[in-house]
Design an enzyme around this catalytic site. Structure first.
Site, PDB file in Angstrom:
ATOM      1  N   GLY A  52       2.978   2.051   4.685  1.00 28.91           N
ATOM      2  CA  GLY A  52       2.664   2.488   3.344  1.00 28.91           C
ATOM      3  C   GLY A  52       1.757   3.688   3.232  1.00 28.91           C
ATOM      4  N   ASP A 109      -6.183  -4.588  -1.479  1.00 35.46           N
ATOM      5  CA  ASP A 109      -6.147  -5.724  -2.405  1.00 35.46           C
ATOM      6  C   ASP A 109      -7.221  -6.723  -1.993  1.00 35.46           C
ATOM      7  OD1 ASP A 109      -3.941  -4.871  -4.045  1.00 35.46           O
ATOM      8  OD2 ASP A 109      -2.614  -5.352  -2.389  1.00 35.46           O
ATOM      9  N   PHE A 158       2.346  -4.571 -10.389  1.00 34.42           N
ATOM     10  CA  PHE A 158       3.145  -4.240  -9.213  1.00 34.42           C
ATOM     11  C   PHE A 158       3.463  -2.750  -9.257  1.00 34.42           C
ATOM     12  CE2 PHE A 158       6.907  -3.901  -6.570  1.00 34.42           C
ATOM     13  CZ  PHE A 158       6.606  -4.746  -5.516  1.00 34.42           C
ATOM     14  N   ASP A 165       6.140   0.121  -1.822  1.00 36.53           N
ATOM     15  CA  ASP A 165       7.565  -0.169  -1.814  1.00 36.53           C
ATOM     16  C   ASP A 165       7.919  -1.442  -2.567  1.00 36.53           C
ATOM     17  OD1 ASP A 165       8.499  -2.417   0.677  1.00 36.53           O
ATOM     18  OD2 ASP A 165       6.405  -1.898   0.313  1.00 36.53           O
ATOM     19  N   ARG A 171       9.287   4.113  -1.359  1.00 41.39           N
ATOM     20  CA  ARG A 171       8.078   4.702  -0.783  1.00 41.39           C
ATOM     21  C   ARG A 171       8.078   6.224  -0.935  1.00 41.39           C
ATOM     22  NH1 ARG A 171       5.400   0.821   2.336  1.00 41.39           N
ATOM     23  NH2 ARG A 171       6.686  -0.749   3.395  1.00 41.39           N
TER      24      ARG A 171
END
Length: 201
Positions: A52, A109, A158, A165, A171
């Site tokens: 990512g 997160d 989200f 992704d 991405r």
């Protein structure tokens, strides 16, 4: 041959741009300027987390006005289950002993994965170890991670694009967009159903 357009989410995916390409470029350049000042004269190694962080890290190192070593790690996801733990799927190519290290990821997160990575890298005796993230969700934090450089704080929505992704796709979008996702569990396996924005679950 004309350049191909970035992959665009289908109408069924439903998305709304949160940070466009100009927003991202401006913020990354601001972060890079601060990093350049903080590490002036230092031997800096930037470590990105696959997959990512790739768009963010590549743009970041291009904007840093220093000679930078670039390396990457791949880490299994920590699921938070009792006895669960992360592990390296790809280790560093170079030794970081005695070097100033900046660990860069696209989003933090819970912080569990970054906590694992930082603890492992600290054992390799770098001269210093700091963290840079493009996006942060402070309300989800479970592990104490001293993040020195943060691009934006975001909510629990989200997000896709610029390294983020959905099932391995999107991405490569040049922007970050929000989607509504209904997460369901069946037989211990995560199953996801996309809900277009504006629809009710």
């Amino acid at each position: 041959m004309s350049a191909a357009s970035p992959q665009v989410p289908s109408p069924s995916l439903g998305h709304e741009i949160v940070f466009d390409a100009a927003d991202l470029r401006s913020r990354v350049e601001e972060m890079a300027s601060r990093i350049s000042r903080d590490y002036a004269g230092a031997d800096l190694t930037v470590i990105g987390l696959l997959n990512g962080a790739v768009p963010f890290v590549c743009d970041l190192v291009r904007a840093i006005d220093l000679t930078v070593r670039l390396d990457f790690l791949a880490v299994s996801r920590f699921d938070g289950s009792p006895g669960g733990e992360a592990s390296f799927l790809k280790d560093l190519d170079d030794d970081i002993c005695g070097r100033h290290v900046l660990l860069a990821d696209n989003i933090i997160d819970t912080g569990l994965n970054l906590h694992f990575v930082c603890s492992q890298l600290a054992q390799r005796d770098p001269a210093s170890l700091q963290v840079a993230v493009l996006l942060a969700r402070p309300e989800l934090r479970l592990a104490r991670i001293p993040v020195r450089y943060t691009g934006f704080e975001v909510s629990e929505e989200f997000l896709i694009g610029y390294g983020l992704d959905y099932r391995g796709c999107y991405r490569n979008l040049p922007y970050i967009a929000r989607c509504q996702v209904d997460c369901e569990e069946e037989d211990g396996q995560g199953r996801f159903r996309m809900i277009p924005l504006g629809d009710e679950a």
